[in-house]
Design a protein around this motif. Structure first.
Motif, PDB file in Angstrom:
ATOM      1  N   GLY A  52      34.441  44.109  47.539  1.00 26.71           N
ATOM      2  CA  GLY A  52      33.610  43.727  46.398  1.00 26.71           C
ATOM      3  C   GLY A  52      34.398  43.463  45.127  1.00 26.71           C
ATOM      4  N   SER A  53      35.572  44.076  44.993  1.00 30.97           N
ATOM      5  CA  SER A  53      36.378  43.829  43.786  1.00 30.97           C
ATOM      6  C   SER A  53      37.797  44.315  44.041  1.00 30.97           C
ATOM      7  N   LEU A  54      38.715  43.806  43.217  1.00 31.64           N
ATOM      8  CA  LEU A  54      40.098  44.250  43.358  1.00 31.64           C
ATOM      9  C   LEU A  54      40.221  45.748  43.065  1.00 31.64           C
ATOM     10  N   HIS A 209      31.974  35.130  41.040  1.00 32.30           N
ATOM     11  CA  HIS A 209      31.630  34.668  42.388  1.00 32.30           C
ATOM     12  C   HIS A 209      32.909  34.245  43.109  1.00 32.30           C
ATOM     13  N   LYS A 210      33.829  33.643  42.344  1.00 34.65           N
ATOM     14  CA  LYS A 210      35.065  33.149  42.943  1.00 34.65           C
ATOM     15  C   LYS A 210      35.877  34.266  43.590  1.00 34.65           C
ATOM     16  N   LEU A 211      35.713  35.483  43.054  1.00 33.32           N
ATOM     17  CA  LEU A 211      36.489  36.611  43.590  1.00 33.32           C
ATOM     18  C   LEU A 211      36.094  36.945  45.024  1.00 33.32           C
ATOM     19  N   THR A 212      34.828  36.705  45.333  1.00 34.37           N
ATOM     20  CA  THR A 212      34.343  37.162  46.633  1.00 34.37           C
ATOM     21  C   THR A 212      33.739  36.065  47.518  1.00 34.37           C
ATOM     22  N   GLU A 213      33.688  34.841  46.995  1.00 35.75           N
ATOM     23  CA  GLU A 213      33.050  33.781  47.794  1.00 35.75           C
ATOM     24  C   GLU A 213      34.028  32.635  48.023  1.00 35.75           C
ATOM     25  N   GLY A 450      35.056  43.369  37.605  1.00 38.03           N
ATOM     26  CA  GLY A 450      35.836  42.120  37.638  1.00 38.03           C
ATOM     27  C   GLY A 450      37.137  42.427  36.923  1.00 38.03           C
ATOM     28  N   PHE A 451      37.611  41.478  36.114  1.00 37.34           N
ATOM     29  CA  PHE A 451      38.761  41.819  35.283  1.00 37.34           C
ATOM     30  C   PHE A 451      38.344  42.769  34.176  1.00 37.34           C
TER      31      PHE A 451
END
Ligand code: HEM
Length: 466
Positions: A52-54, A209-213, A450-451
């Motif tokens: 789900g996230s870094l 969205h770009k992080l996970t899709e 996110g960040f």
């Protein structure tokens, strides 16, 4: 025949060496424990998307492999560190690896400070930091106060049962305060603030969205179009300042950004990078702080008692801010619990050593600030909101770098640290001394990392007059 056999063995050996050099094998290029890449192209990006996230990925990674661990960011081998001892060993490293932040390049621009390393990065920081020193912050208190008073006046009209969209107001406060104090009094009109925010919100959602899709043309177009609009707003401010320059000695951040270079692309990129670095973080810090105080009424009462005792009816300023110790503990515990900015990163262009492992040159090293902040050997019951962890006596018991919400690596820690404490303190004092803050019942608020870490949805509160 023997000569041929020797030649053949040597040739095959060389070939294997060349292939191993050119293509990262599943074997890590250092002894740091960690994950093998799932595929050569994607590395562990799929694993990151699954968690789900870094930040959540790093929590799992360090749980499995300890405070120094490795993984693959696409084809790139990456090391991550997550405790004070390892942080200390990276204390003086300045350069930031562009690969890990490339995704944000379409938004902030390739020329922005985020990607400036070596002499260029140092020179920019030396210049820009001048308007964020302890001394420089003094003059911003009065601006923060004016904007906080305006907000309190608005809230006066929403007493009792009206549901208030907390993050909306906190982001607006943060952005307005930023424009007014660092870009010039004239830049804080409500129309600009609203326009900037509405565009920014749309773009940011697309980035997340770009992080996970998987990549999407439609999403990219939204980002590109929105970025152009943001750049137009920032460019308007830049032009405005150029046409109406300040008196000598009255220079603000925007003037220093314009002084560094004549390259307009760089000027606009740095202007946008500072707005984004400053506004989203402080807006979330304020939202989470009020959320924690609303869900911990005993802490809220202690803050209000302290404000009465220390300030009476006075406003907070550079001289009295240090006396509001408990409020400072609340802000620190908010930064820790909400993990506002979960990570930083560095690289070195020479081979180096870290935690007893050789780190090949140019390897990105993540500073997992959020993982360190949730280390249960340092912060017992790490998910519990407890401002008393930050009393002098408790703080003395742990290595000081264990809590590094603004980064720790020398001359490149967050430039806005003092500014963020000052802005958040003025807003919290102004609102909390006037209003008792309560949550609207039935909400489940989760952290989205996110960040910057923001709430999963709007936080709705109600207020009562004190
Ligand atoms: C809650 C508030 C904030 C938090 C938690 C935060 C956190 C951070 C962190 C962790 C970094 C990376 C540091 C590193 O690489 O070692 C950073 C960088 C940065 N922050 Fe902040 N920040 C906050 C507020 C601000 C504010 C108010 C400003 C502007 C006034 C700002 C501007 C920046 C900029 C421009 C950078 C990049 C600096 C560079 O590349 O040298 N931040 N911040």
């Amino acid at each position: 025949m023997l000569a041929f056999a020797i030649f053949a063995v040597t040739f095959v050996g060389l070939l294997i060496g060349v292939v191993a050099y050119l293509y990262p094998s599943s074997k890590n290029p250092s002894t740091v424990p960690g994950l093998d890449p799932v595929s050569k192209e994607d590395g562990n990006l799929g694993d990151i998307a699954k968690t789900g996230s870094l930040h959540e990925f790093l929590l799992d990674l360090h749980k499995q492999f300890g405070p120094i661990a490795s993984f693959w960011w696409g084809p790139r081998y990456v090391v991550s560190i997550a405790n004070a001892d390892l942080f200390k060993q990276h204390h003086n490293v300045f350069d930031r690896p562009p690969e890990l932040f490339e995704m944000y390049q379409p938004l902030v621009g390739a020329k922005c400070i985020q990607f400036a390393n070596g002499e260029d990065g140092r020179a920019r920081r030396n210049l820009y930091d001048k308007c964020l020193t302890h001394e420089a912050i003094r003059k911003y208190f009065i601006i923060f106060q004016e904007i906080a008073d305006e907000l309190a006046k608005k809230w006066e009209t929403m007493l009792n049962d009206e549901h208030i969209a907390l993050t909306e107001y906190m982001y607006a406060f943060a952005l307005k305060a930023f424009f007014a104090s660092l870009f010039g009094e004239k830049m804080k009109d409500d129309k600009t603030v609203l326009e900037f925010r509405s565009i920014y919100d749309v773009i940011w959602a697309e980035f997340e969205h770009k992080l996970t899709e998987p990549p999407s043309e439609a999403r990219n177009k939204i980002i590109v179009d929105g970025t152009k609009k943001l750049a137009t707003i920032v460019n308007r401010m830049v032009q405005h300042r150029k046409d109406d320059p300040p008196q000598h000695g009255e220079e603000l951040l925007l003037d220093l950004l314009l002084d560094y270079s004549d390259d307009e692309e760089l000027q606009n990129a740095d202007a946008l990078a500072y707005v984004l670095g400053g506004y989203h973080t402080t807006g979330n810090l304020l939202s989470w702080a009020i959320y924690f105080l609303a869900t911990h009424p005993d802490c809220q009462d202690k803050v209000v008692d302290e404000i009465k005792k220390v300030l009476g009816d006075d406003e907070v300023d550079h001289a009295s801010i240090g006396d509001l110790e408990y409020l400072r503990h609340v802000i620190d515990e908010t930064l820790r619990c909400a993990v506002i900015a979960p990570m930083a990163a560095r690289f070195q262009d020479v081979d180096s050593e870290l935690g007893g492992h050789r780190i090949p040159k140019n390897t990105p090293v993540i500073h997992a600030l959020g993982v360190a902040a949730k280390d249960e050997t340092v912060f017992a019951q790490p998910d519990k909101f407890d401002p008393d962890r930050f009393t002098h006596e408790h703080a003395r018991e742990r290595p000081h770098l264990a809590f590094s919400p603004f980064g720790f690596a020398g001359k490149r820690v967050c430039p806005g640290q003092r500014y963020a404490y000052a802005g958040a303190t003025v807003a919290l004092v102004t609102l909390l001394r006037k209003f008792k803050v309560k949550m609207v019942e039935g909400q489940i608020i989760e952290q989205v990392h996110g960040f910057v870490t923001h709430p999963s949805e709007e936080i709705w509160i109600t207020i009562l007059k004190r």
